[in-house]
Design a protein around this motif. Structure first.
Motif, short mmCIF file in Angstrom:
data_model
loop_
_atom_site.label_atom_id
_atom_site.label_comp_id
_atom_site.label_asym_id
_atom_site.label_seq_id
_atom_site.Cartn_x
_atom_site.Cartn_y
_atom_site.Cartn_z
N ALA A 143 12.98 -14.04 -107.56
CA ALA A 143 13.99 -13.22 -108.26
C ALA A 143 14.23 -13.73 -109.69
O ALA A 143 14.24 -12.94 -110.64
CB ALA A 143 15.29 -13.22 -107.47
N LEU A 144 14.40 -15.04 -109.84
CA LEU A 144 14.66 -15.57 -111.19
C LEU A 144 13.40 -15.49 -112.04
O LEU A 144 13.45 -15.19 -113.23
CB LEU A 144 15.17 -17.01 -111.11
N GLY A 145 12.25 -15.78 -111.44
CA GLY A 145 10.98 -15.73 -112.17
C GLY A 145 10.71 -14.35 -112.73
O GLY A 145 10.32 -14.20 -113.90
N ARG A 146 10.92 -13.32 -111.92
CA ARG A 146 10.66 -11.94 -112.38
C ARG A 146 11.59 -11.58 -113.54
O ARG A 146 11.18 -10.97 -114.53
CB ARG A 146 10.86 -10.97 -111.24
N MET A 147 12.85 -11.98 -113.39
CA MET A 147 13.82 -11.69 -114.45
C MET A 147 13.43 -12.43 -115.74
O MET A 147 13.43 -11.85 -116.83
CB MET A 147 15.22 -12.12 -113.96
N LEU A 148 13.02 -13.70 -115.59
CA LEU A 148 12.66 -14.48 -116.79
C LEU A 148 11.38 -13.95 -117.42
O LEU A 148 11.26 -13.91 -118.66
CB LEU A 148 12.52 -15.96 -116.43
N ALA A 149 10.43 -13.56 -116.59
CA ALA A 149 9.18 -13.01 -117.14
C ALA A 149 9.51 -11.82 -118.03
O ALA A 149 9.00 -11.69 -119.15
CB ALA A 149 8.25 -12.61 -116.00
N ARG A 150 10.37 -10.94 -117.53
CA ARG A 150 10.75 -9.73 -118.28
C ARG A 150 11.48 -10.10 -119.58
O ARG A 150 11.12 -9.66 -120.67
CB ARG A 150 11.67 -8.91 -117.37
N GLU A 151 12.49 -10.97 -119.45
CA GLU A 151 13.36 -11.26 -120.61
C GLU A 151 12.64 -12.11 -121.67
O GLU A 151 12.81 -11.89 -122.86
CB GLU A 151 14.63 -11.99 -120.15
N LEU A 152 11.88 -13.08 -121.22
CA LEU A 152 11.21 -13.95 -122.20
C LEU A 152 10.08 -13.20 -122.90
O LEU A 152 9.88 -13.36 -124.11
CB LEU A 152 10.66 -15.22 -121.53
N SER A 153 9.39 -12.37 -122.15
CA SER A 153 8.34 -11.57 -122.78
C SER A 153 8.97 -10.63 -123.81
O SER A 153 8.44 -10.47 -124.92
CB SER A 153 7.58 -10.79 -121.70
N ALA A 154 10.11 -10.03 -123.48
CA ALA A 154 10.79 -9.14 -124.43
C ALA A 154 11.22 -9.90 -125.69
O ALA A 154 11.33 -9.31 -126.77
CB ALA A 154 12.01 -8.49 -123.77
N ALA A 155 11.45 -11.21 -125.53
CA ALA A 155 11.84 -12.03 -126.68
C ALA A 155 10.62 -12.55 -127.44
O ALA A 155 10.75 -13.36 -128.37
CB ALA A 155 12.71 -13.19 -126.22
N GLY A 156 9.42 -12.13 -127.01
CA GLY A 156 8.21 -12.48 -127.77
C GLY A 156 7.49 -13.72 -127.28
O GLY A 156 6.57 -14.21 -127.95
N VAL A 157 7.90 -14.26 -126.11
CA VAL A 157 7.23 -15.45 -125.58
C VAL A 157 5.97 -15.01 -124.83
O VAL A 157 6.03 -14.13 -123.97
CB VAL A 157 8.17 -16.23 -124.63
N ARG A 158 4.84 -15.65 -125.15
CA ARG A 158 3.60 -15.39 -124.40
C ARG A 158 3.63 -16.22 -123.12
O ARG A 158 3.87 -17.43 -123.19
CB ARG A 158 2.38 -15.81 -125.23
N LEU A 159 3.38 -15.59 -121.98
CA LEU A 159 3.59 -16.29 -120.71
C LEU A 159 2.33 -16.36 -119.87
O LEU A 159 1.56 -15.39 -119.78
CB LEU A 159 4.66 -15.55 -119.89
N VAL A 160 2.15 -17.52 -119.23
CA VAL A 160 1.20 -17.65 -118.13
C VAL A 160 2.06 -17.72 -116.88
O VAL A 160 2.89 -18.62 -116.74
CB VAL A 160 0.35 -18.94 -118.28
N SER B 164 25.11 -16.02 -114.75
CA SER B 164 24.52 -14.67 -114.87
C SER B 164 23.04 -14.76 -115.26
O SER B 164 22.60 -15.75 -115.85
CB SER B 164 25.29 -13.84 -115.90
N TYR B 165 22.30 -13.70 -114.96
CA TYR B 165 20.90 -13.63 -115.37
C TYR B 165 20.76 -13.73 -116.90
O TYR B 165 19.93 -14.51 -117.40
CB TYR B 165 20.27 -12.32 -114.88
N PRO B 166 21.55 -12.96 -117.67
CA PRO B 166 21.39 -13.08 -119.13
C PRO B 166 21.67 -14.48 -119.65
O PRO B 166 20.99 -14.96 -120.56
CB PRO B 166 22.40 -12.06 -119.69
N ASP B 167 22.66 -15.17 -119.04
CA ASP B 167 22.94 -16.54 -119.51
C ASP B 167 21.78 -17.48 -119.19
O ASP B 167 21.45 -18.37 -119.99
CB ASP B 167 24.25 -17.07 -118.89
N LEU B 168 21.13 -17.29 -118.02
CA LEU B 168 19.97 -18.15 -117.71
C LEU B 168 18.83 -17.85 -118.68
O LEU B 168 18.16 -18.77 -119.17
CB LEU B 168 19.51 -17.95 -116.26
N ALA B 169 18.61 -16.59 -118.96
CA ALA B 169 17.50 -16.24 -119.89
C ALA B 169 17.78 -16.84 -121.27
O ALA B 169 16.86 -17.42 -121.88
CB ALA B 169 17.36 -14.73 -119.98
N ARG B 170 19.01 -16.75 -121.73
CA ARG B 170 19.34 -17.34 -123.05
C ARG B 170 19.18 -18.85 -123.02
O ARG B 170 18.75 -19.46 -124.00
CB ARG B 170 20.77 -16.94 -123.45
N LEU B 171 19.54 -19.46 -121.89
CA LEU B 171 19.38 -20.92 -121.78
C LEU B 171 17.91 -21.31 -121.90
O LEU B 171 17.55 -22.26 -122.61
CB LEU B 171 19.98 -21.39 -120.44
#
Ligand code: 15L
Length: 263
Positions: free
Chosen positions: A13-30, A180-187
């Motif tokens: 659950a957290l991984g999927r949310m982070l994949a979405r949010e970090l990619s939207a912020a321009g992070v290239r992810l493996v 919250s999910y947004p706070d974890l993504a910002r962290l």
């Protein structure tokens, strides 16, 4: 283009949310997980199924990465034998890969590393580790692994001792532990962007009333939570478990699982 970031536990659950949010912020992810990635791959990312116990695969996946966001492994209390592989051996593979690549690690620790502190206590991040099960014990080990790799090899870590990261808080305990999910993504974004972190430990918890957890290294990454549980207080204050052990300790139900102490 900046180097990619490895995200373990990407299909959770957290991984999927982070994949979405970090990619939207321009992070290239493996992205990696033992389970297939259930969503469409976010732009700029690739996914490979792998076990954390497979050190060769973890090293290969980390190649060229500037950071590893480590959210993989058992994420709830499990029998000892099921925790050892992913959370003990697997964590070692993650840190070895980080050492080879000169990568920074964000380690998703848990409040269950300190779960046997009483709810009447207010803790700072340097409080005694008091794991409430084998899962919490593996998180305590992970926090110390980060310490070892910083002191011995100069591998930087941001250890995030996460409370309860869900879409919304669900009960009275989570009024204190929710993130919250947004706070974890910002962290995570702040942890990736900070110029230097050394070995930093941060409570992964929101701006909640009557905090159990205060004082940590968040200033080093310039993160503050924006969300909190105040709006949920009336609805959830009475939602308790009815179990004396769970209600006494910060780790809640995890403390009560298999509990056999008599005094
Ligand atoms: C955790 O570490 C778990 O991953 C999560 O499922 C919750 O149980 C959370 O702790 C919590 O304590 O609420």
């Amino acid at each position: 283009m900046t180097e990619p970031v490895l995200l373990t536990g990407a299909s959770g659950a957290l991984g999927r949310m982070l994949a979405r949010e970090l990619s939207a912020a321009g992070v290239r992810l493996v992205l990696t997980d033992i389970a297939p990635f259930p969503d469409a791959l976010p732009p700029g990312s690739r996914f490979e199924e792998a076990e954390l116990e497979d050190g060769v695969a973890i090293r290969r996946l980390a190649k060229g990465c500037r950071a590893i966001l480590h959210f993989g492994g058992a994420s709830v209390e499990r029998p000892f034998e099921e925790v050892i592989g992913p959370n003990i051996r697997g964590l070692h593979h993650v840190y070895e890969a980080a050492r080879r690549e000169g990568a920074r690690v964000l380690f998703a620790s848990s409040n269950h590393a300190i779960g046997f502190h009483e709810r009447t206590e207010t803790l700072d991040i340097g409080c005694a580790l008091m794991p409430d099960g084998y899962y919490g014990l593996s998180k305590a080990y992970g926090e110390l692994m980060g310490r070892l790799y910083w002191d011995k090899h100069g591998v930087e870590s941001v250890v995030v001792r996460i409370g309860s990261c869900f879409l919304q808080p669900r009960d009275a305990r989570m009024l204190h532990t929710w993130l919250s999910y947004p706070d974890l993504a910002r962290l995570c974004l702040a942890a990736l962007a900070a110029p230097e972190v050394g070995y930093a430990r941060i409570w992964g918890v929101g701006d909640n009333p009557d905090p159990w957890w205060v004082e940590d290294d968040r200033a080093r990454i310039g993160w503050q939570p924006r969300d909190g549980t105040a709006p949920f207080r009336d609805a959830l204050a009475g939602r308790t478990s009815g179990d004396a052990i769970a209600e006494r300790f910060q780790g809640g139900a995890f403390c009560a699982m298999g509990h056999s102490r008599r005094d």
